[in-house]
Design a protein around this motif. Structure first.
Motif, short mmCIF file in Angstrom:
data_model
loop_
_atom_site.label_atom_id
_atom_site.label_comp_id
_atom_site.label_asym_id
_atom_site.label_seq_id
_atom_site.Cartn_x
_atom_site.Cartn_y
_atom_site.Cartn_z
N ILE A 1 50.22 26.44 4.71
CA ILE A 1 50.58 25.28 3.86
C ILE A 1 49.28 24.60 3.48
O ILE A 1 48.52 24.16 4.35
N ILE A 2 49.01 24.56 2.19
CA ILE A 2 47.70 24.09 1.76
C ILE A 2 47.84 22.86 0.84
O ILE A 2 48.88 22.64 0.24
N PRO A 3 46.77 22.07 0.73
CA PRO A 3 46.81 20.87 -0.11
C PRO A 3 46.33 21.18 -1.52
O PRO A 3 46.05 22.33 -1.87
N ALA B 1 50.42 23.21 -2.76
CA ALA B 1 50.86 21.83 -2.98
C ALA B 1 51.58 21.71 -4.32
O ALA B 1 51.23 22.40 -5.29
N GLU B 2 52.54 20.83 -4.37
CA GLU B 2 53.31 20.64 -5.61
C GLU B 2 52.45 20.04 -6.73
O GLU B 2 52.74 20.18 -7.90
N GLU B 3 51.32 19.38 -6.34
CA GLU B 3 50.44 18.78 -7.35
C GLU B 3 49.53 19.81 -8.03
O GLU B 3 49.03 19.57 -9.12
N GLY C 1 56.77 24.47 -4.15
CA GLY C 1 57.91 23.58 -3.96
C GLY C 1 57.46 22.30 -3.28
O GLY C 1 56.26 22.12 -3.02
N LEU C 2 58.42 21.44 -2.99
CA LEU C 2 58.08 20.17 -2.35
C LEU C 2 57.79 20.38 -0.86
O LEU C 2 58.36 21.28 -0.23
N GLY C 3 56.95 19.51 -0.33
CA GLY C 3 56.60 19.60 1.09
C GLY C 3 57.82 19.51 1.98
O GLY C 3 57.98 20.30 2.93
N ALA C 4 58.69 18.54 1.68
CA ALA C 4 59.84 18.31 2.55
C ALA C 4 60.88 19.42 2.43
O ALA C 4 61.79 19.52 3.27
N GLU C 5 60.76 20.26 1.40
CA GLU C 5 61.74 21.34 1.22
C GLU C 5 61.10 22.69 1.59
O GLU C 5 61.24 23.15 2.73
N GLY D 1 57.98 23.41 2.21
CA GLY D 1 57.00 23.26 3.28
C GLY D 1 57.68 23.16 4.64
O GLY D 1 57.32 23.88 5.58
N ALA D 2 58.66 22.27 4.73
CA ALA D 2 59.34 22.08 6.02
C ALA D 2 60.08 23.36 6.43
O ALA D 2 60.11 23.73 7.60
N ALA D 3 60.66 24.07 5.44
CA ALA D 3 61.39 25.31 5.76
C ALA D 3 60.43 26.35 6.33
O ALA D 3 60.75 27.06 7.29
N SER E 1 49.09 27.81 9.63
CA SER E 1 47.81 27.20 9.30
C SER E 1 48.09 26.10 8.27
O SER E 1 48.73 26.35 7.25
N PHE E 2 47.63 24.89 8.58
CA PHE E 2 47.93 23.74 7.73
C PHE E 2 46.67 22.94 7.44
O PHE E 2 45.90 22.64 8.35
N THR E 3 46.48 22.59 6.20
CA THR E 3 45.43 21.66 5.80
C THR E 3 46.11 20.56 5.01
O THR E 3 46.81 20.84 4.03
N GLY E 4 45.90 19.32 5.42
CA GLY E 4 46.55 18.21 4.72
C GLY E 4 46.42 16.93 5.51
O GLY E 4 45.47 16.74 6.27
N GLY F 1 49.68 12.74 9.03
CA GLY F 1 51.12 12.55 9.23
C GLY F 1 51.88 13.85 9.13
O GLY F 1 52.70 14.18 10.00
N VAL F 2 51.61 14.63 8.08
CA VAL F 2 52.32 15.91 7.91
C VAL F 2 51.83 16.91 8.97
O VAL F 2 52.62 17.69 9.50
N GLY F 3 50.55 16.83 9.33
CA GLY F 3 50.03 17.72 10.38
C GLY F 3 50.82 17.58 11.68
O GLY F 3 51.12 18.56 12.36
N LEU G 1 53.94 16.67 11.90
CA LEU G 1 55.25 17.32 11.69
C LEU G 1 55.13 18.84 11.84
O LEU G 1 56.00 19.50 12.42
N ILE G 2 54.03 19.38 11.31
CA ILE G 2 53.82 20.83 11.39
C ILE G 2 53.70 21.26 12.85
O ILE G 2 54.27 22.27 13.28
N GLN G 3 52.92 20.47 13.61
CA GLN G 3 52.74 20.83 15.02
C GLN G 3 54.05 20.74 15.79
O GLN G 3 54.34 21.59 16.64
P1 ADP Z 1 48.61 14.69 0.60
O1 ADP Z 1 49.20 13.41 1.11
O2 ADP Z 1 47.15 14.62 0.47
O3 ADP Z 1 49.30 15.25 -0.59
P2 ADP Z 1 50.11 16.26 2.43
O4 ADP Z 1 49.81 16.43 3.87
O5 ADP Z 1 51.28 15.42 2.05
O6 ADP Z 1 48.79 15.74 1.76
O7 ADP Z 1 50.30 17.67 1.72
C1 ADP Z 1 49.64 18.85 2.10
C2 ADP Z 1 50.61 20.01 2.00
O8 ADP Z 1 51.66 19.78 2.93
C3 ADP Z 1 51.27 20.17 0.64
O9 ADP Z 1 51.43 21.55 0.35
C4 ADP Z 1 52.62 19.52 0.85
O10 ADP Z 1 53.63 20.01 -0.02
C5 ADP Z 1 52.91 19.91 2.28
N1 ADP Z 1 53.90 19.05 2.95
C6 ADP Z 1 54.15 17.73 2.70
N2 ADP Z 1 55.15 17.29 3.51
C7 ADP Z 1 55.54 18.34 4.28
C8 ADP Z 1 56.51 18.53 5.31
N3 ADP Z 1 57.30 17.55 5.70
N4 ADP Z 1 56.59 19.75 5.89
C9 ADP Z 1 55.79 20.76 5.51
N5 ADP Z 1 54.86 20.65 4.54
C10 ADP Z 1 54.73 19.46 3.91
#
Ligand code: ADP
Length: 486
Positions: free
Chosen positions: A155-157, A184-186, A213-217, A219-221, A232-235, A238-240, A242-244
Motif C-alpha cells: 500500500i503506497i502513498p 493512492a487514490e490521489e 481505490g479508496l484506502g478504507a475500501e 486498502g483495508a481489504a 509493506s506500507f508507506t503513509g 494513523g493508517v500505519g 491500522l495496517i499493523q
Molecule cells: P495521506 O494522509 O498522506 O494520504 P495515508 O496514510 O492516508 O496518507 O495514505 C497512504 C495509503 O494508504 C494510500 O494508498 C491510502 O489509500 C491508503 N489507506 C488510507 N486509509 C487506509 C486504510 N484504512 N486501510 C488501508 N489503507 C489505507
C-alpha cells in the motif's frame, strides 16, 4: 488525457489483475484531479474487497506457475529488462507523474530514472542473495534457504509512486514474491502504467496486480486479507497503526515507513556553503511532501545569523507553479493537503517568518499552491517543530552545545533521517551513533535518494528496512534445514 495514456497501454478506469485490464466489481469510478489546476484528469477504478480477492487469487496462480518456478537469475534478468523498458518511456511516465502528483517535471523525471535504477539494482541482486551452511552436531549438515513469503501486499502513498514501486515491488519480485499493489487514490496512473510496461517486458501474469481505490475500501481489504503473507506500507502514522493491527490479526510481518521530522544539525565548524543547497532542497523537494524531508534545521549560535540569512535569500527565490512549468516547487497533491498545511501555518502565526517564496501569477486559481515558508528562532517544542507538516515549510532552531543539539534532534516521536554538518570527525562519529534515526548523513543529506542505502525509521517513523540489500531480507523468509545423515 486519454491520448497521453494510449502509448502506455493503460486503462485508468480499470484494475490490473492476472495480466489483464478489467472493470472493478463495483462498476464505480473515482475522479483523479490534476493539482496544478484542480481539473479532472480522468476517472479511476474504485476497487474494493472483491477486486482484492481476485488480485490475491491471480497472485497465487502466478506463484503456482511460471513465476513461482522462475530461477533467481531469470527473475533478475527480467527485472533488469523491465528497468530498461521503463527508461524507454521516461518522457511519458515523467509527464504522467508530474500531472498526477503535481511534481515539477524535472523531479518527476528523476523519479522515473530512480524506478529504473531500483529495477537494475534488484535485478542484479536477485541471484546474489543466498543462505549459509551452519556447523552443527556430528553427522548433520545444516543450511538455510531464503524463500519468498508468497503473496505480498503493497500500500503506497501519492508522493513518490514510482520510487516507492521501485523499492517495494522491485525487491519483492526479486525474491520471488507475487505482489498486490494498492496505489493512492490521489495518484495512481504511473502504478497502472508500470504494470502494463512490466507485463509487456515479460513479467508473467499475476506476478504484479494493481487495485486502485479508496484506502478504507481497497486498502483495508488488502491489509486485512489472510492471503497476504507480508505487508509493506508507506503513509501516515494513523493508517500505519491500522495496517499493523490488521496484520496482527493474520500474524503477518509488516514493514512500515511513516514519515518523520528529520533534522539537519549545522555546527559552527561546518562548511556552510556546501551545506546550504542541502539545507533548503531537503525541505522543499516535492513541495515538502517527502517522508524523509528535512523540516528542522538546527543551527549553532556562531553561524546562526549567516545560515538564516543565506537560507532566507534562497527562499525568496523559490517559485511555486504548475508542474509542467517545472519550477522549484509544484502544487501540493490536493486541495485537502493544502488545507492541512495551511492549518499548520495558522498554528505558526506566533512564529517569526525569516522568508517566504511565492506562487507564480501563472498558477491557476484552482491549483493547490502554497508559497514556501521558512520560520526562524523556533522553540523546539513548538507544534510546527514537532509535527510532520508535509508541505514546503521549514523551521530553524538555534542551539549552543552539541548536547543541546542532540537533545533537540532526538526530541520528537519520529526517527527517520538526520544529518550532521561539521568538520570534526570525532563529532561526526559521536553523533552518528547517538542520533535517533534510521539513516544519518554526514556533511550531506539524501531525501529519498540512495537506492543502495537501507532506509526506514525508529519510533513512529515505523520499522523494517527498505532499499539496498536489506529489503531483500525483509521480503523473504529464512528456513533452516537440519539433515541427519548417519
Ligand atoms: P495521506 O494522509 O498522506 O494520504 P495515508 O496514510 O492516508 O496518507 O495514505 C497512504 C495509503 O494508504 C494510500 O494508498 C491510502 O489509500 C491508503 N489507506 C488510507 N486509509 C487506509 C486504510 N484504512 N486501510 C488501508 N489503507 C489505507
Amino acid at each position: 488525457m486519454a491520448g497521453d495514456l494510449k502509448p502506455l497501454g493503460l486503462d485508468p478506469a480499470c484494475i490490473f489483475v492476472g495480466g489483464q485490464w478489467r472493470a472493478p466489481e463495483s462498476g464505480e469510478s473515482l475522479p483523479l484531479i490534476d493539482p496544478s489546476d484542480g481539473t479532472e484528469i480522468c476517472r479511476i477504478a474504485r476497487g474494493g474487497a472483491a477486486d482484492v480477492e481476485a488480485a490475491i487469487a491471480a497472485a497465487e496462480v502466478a506463484l503456482a506457475g511460471e513465476w513461482g518456478r522462475a530461477t533467481a537469475a531469470e527473475r533478475g534478468r527480467l527485472l533488469a529488462t523491465i528497468g530498461r523498458a521503463v527508461l524507454e518511456h521516461v518522457d511519458e511516465l515523467a509527464r504522467l507523474e508530474a500531472q498526477d502528483v503535481g511534481k515539477p517535471l524535472t523531479q518527476a523525471r528523476n523519479d522515473v530514472i530512480a524506478l529504473a535504477r531500483y529495477l537494475e539494482f534488484y535485478g542484479g541482486a536477485a541471484d546474489k542473495i543466498h543462505g549459509e551452511t551452519i556447523p552443527y552436531l556430528d553427522g548433520y549438515t545444516v543450511y538455510t534457504l531464503r524463500e519468498p513469503h508468497g503473496v505480498t501486499g503493497h500500500i503506497i502513498p501519492w508522493n513518490y509512486p514510482m520510487q516507492i514501486i521501485g523499492r517495494s515491488i522491485g525487491a519483492a519480485l526479486a525474491m520471488g514474491n507475487a505482489c498486490v499493489l494498492k496505489p493512492a487514490e490521489e495518484a495512481c496512473l504511473t502504478a497502472l502504467a508500470f504494470a502494463e510496461i512490466a507485463h509487456r517486458a515479460g513479467l508473467p501474469a499475476g506476478a504484479l496486480n494493481v487495485v486502485p481505490g479508496l484506502g478504507a475500501e481497497a486498502g483495508a481489504a488488502l491489509a486485512g486479507h489472510p492471503g497476504i503473507r507480508h505487508m509493506s506500507f508507506t503513509g501516515s502514522v494513523g493508517v500505519g497503526k491500522l495496517i499493523q493491527k490488521a496484520a496482527a490479526e493474520n500474524v503477518v510481518p509488516v514493514t512500515l515507513e511513516l514519515g518523520g521530522k528529520s533534522p539537519q544539525l549545522v555546527f559552527d565548524d561546518a562548511d556552510i556553503d556546501a551545506a546550504l543547497p542541502f539545507l533548503v532542497n531537503a525541505g522543499i523537494q516535492n513541495a515538502g511532501q517527502t517522508c524523509s524531508a528535512s523540516s528542522r534545521i538546527l543551527v549553532q549560535r556562531g553561524v546562526y545569523d549567516r545560515v538564516v540569512d543565506a537560507m532566507a535569500a534562497k527562499y525568496r527565490g523559490l517559485r511555486a507553479g504548475p508542474a509542467m512549468i517545472d519550477l522549484e516547487v509544484g502544487p501540493l497533491v490536493s486541495a485537502r493537503q493544502k488545507e492541512i498545511v495551511e492549518g499548520f501555518l495558522a498554528k505558526g502565526a506566533d512564529l517569526t517568518v525569516a522568508a517566504r517564496g511565492f506562487v507564480m501569477d501563472e498558477a491557476p486559481v484552482g491549483g493547490a499552491y502554497v508559497a514556501p515558508v521558512l520560520f526562524t528562532a523556533v522553540n523546539s517544542t513548538h507544534i510546527l517543530a514537532q509535527n510532520e507538516i508535509f508541505g514546503p515549510v521549514q523551521v530553524i532552531i538555534p542551539f549552543d552545545t552539541e548536547e543541546e543539539a542532540l537533545a533537540i534532534a532526538n526530541g520528537t516521536d519520529y526517527g527517520l533521517v538526520a544529518s550532521v554538518w561539521s568538520e570534526s570527525g570525532a563529532r561526526q562519529m559521536r553523533l552518528a551513533k547517538r542520533l535517533r534515526a534510521g539513516q544519518v548523513f554526514v556533511n550531506n543529506y539524501g531525501a529519498g535518494g540512495g537506492v543502495e542505502l537501507p532506509f526506514g525509521g525508529t519510533g513512529i517513523s515505523g520499522h523494517g528496512r527498505e532499499k539496498g540489500f536489506e529489503a531483500l531480507y525483509g521480503f523473504s523468509s529464512l528456513k533452516t534445514v537440519a539433515a541427519k545423515h548417519d
